[in-house]
Scaffold this motif. Sequence first.
Motif, short mmCIF file in Angstrom:
data_model
loop_
_atom_site.label_atom_id
_atom_site.label_comp_id
_atom_site.label_asym_id
_atom_site.label_seq_id
_atom_site.Cartn_x
_atom_site.Cartn_y
_atom_site.Cartn_z
N LEU A 12 -3.03 -4.64 -2.51
CA LEU A 12 -2.03 -4.06 -3.39
C LEU A 12 -1.47 -2.80 -2.74
O LEU A 12 -2.17 -2.16 -1.93
N PRO A 13 -0.25 -2.42 -3.08
CA PRO A 13 0.27 -1.15 -2.55
C PRO A 13 -0.58 0.03 -3.02
O PRO A 13 -1.15 0.01 -4.11
N TYR A 14 -0.66 1.05 -2.17
CA TYR A 14 -1.46 2.23 -2.53
C TYR A 14 -0.87 2.98 -3.72
O TYR A 14 -1.56 3.78 -4.34
N SER A 15 0.39 2.71 -4.03
CA SER A 15 0.97 3.31 -5.22
C SER A 15 0.38 2.72 -6.50
O SER A 15 0.42 3.35 -7.56
N LEU A 16 -0.16 1.50 -6.41
CA LEU A 16 -0.79 0.85 -7.56
C LEU A 16 -2.30 0.92 -7.52
O LEU A 16 -2.95 0.86 -8.57
N SER A 17 -2.87 1.00 -6.33
CA SER A 17 -4.32 0.99 -6.21
C SER A 17 -4.76 2.02 -5.19
O SER A 17 -4.30 2.00 -4.04
N PRO A 18 -5.66 2.93 -5.53
CA PRO A 18 -6.14 3.92 -4.56
C PRO A 18 -6.97 3.29 -3.45
O PRO A 18 -7.15 3.89 -2.40
#
Length: 303
Positions: free
Chosen positions: A151-157
């Motif tokens: 997932l993109p880091y904007s959605l998942s740390p």
Amino acid sequence: MSTVTREKPAVRSAGERRDKKTKWHWGTHLFLAVMAVIWLIPLLWSIYTALRPKASTDAHGYFSIAGDFNFQNFIDAWTQAGLLKYLGNSALITIPTVLITLFLASMMAFAVSRVSWKFNVTLLILFTAGNLLPPQVLAAPLFEIFKHIELPYSLSPSGSLLNTSFAVIAVNTAFQIGFCTFVLSNYMKALSADLTEAALVDGAGIWRQYWSIIMPLCKPAIAALATLEVIFVYNDYFWPLLFIQSGDLLPITAGINNLQGQFLSNYNLIAAGAIITVLPTLIIYLFLQRQFVAGLTLGSSKG
């Protein structure tokens, strides 16, 4: 010739039958009263413990009525554990899960109960059989699968499905949809077939029959299921603890562990935190109580 006379069995009078029925009701009421008291004892004891300061408990013991009583433990639990943040995390998990589960389950229930096709019974059995599988058996495979879903880091740390609310929502939806499909399909089967047949004659398609005719009639059943699902998902402890590593994203059932001390546990404070966590589900039940009872009693009477 000798005649043999048979004595007719004594017929019970209406009064005797009434007395027996009254005794049966008294026994049932006594049993239910005892079970209700047993069920309420832990809750009442938690409230009693939460209202006592730890100093009073240490001085007089847990099984005493001496000492002070106040609401300081509730204030401390709310401020020290940051319960408002964890309540928000629980809402972000519970609300989407319940909505998605009921929406998908209602569509599946409509397909297996109101539409005639080859795989009706097969699909219903598959959805129902999914409830027989212990969730813990799939813990390790699901963890590995979610770890490799990027997932993109904007959605998942973490850059994956792990450590996100999406993982908990997906798993809870998958495990709850079978139960909801089973309940809603049984309710939809009880609805008259003339409703959809008349709509079909008038030119209504499948979606119109589902959304405009069947779903409004299923409101009591959906309200009852929504109440149960909110309780199930809100109280879930296993999946959030498995998939979420960041403490800031945990729901309230796991976040209440912040009230645990490293060397000493204040059980009065923990009891107050536990009572606070119960309040949202209690409010939802009281708000939907009429629909919940109506949904449970559907089909219990003839006519």
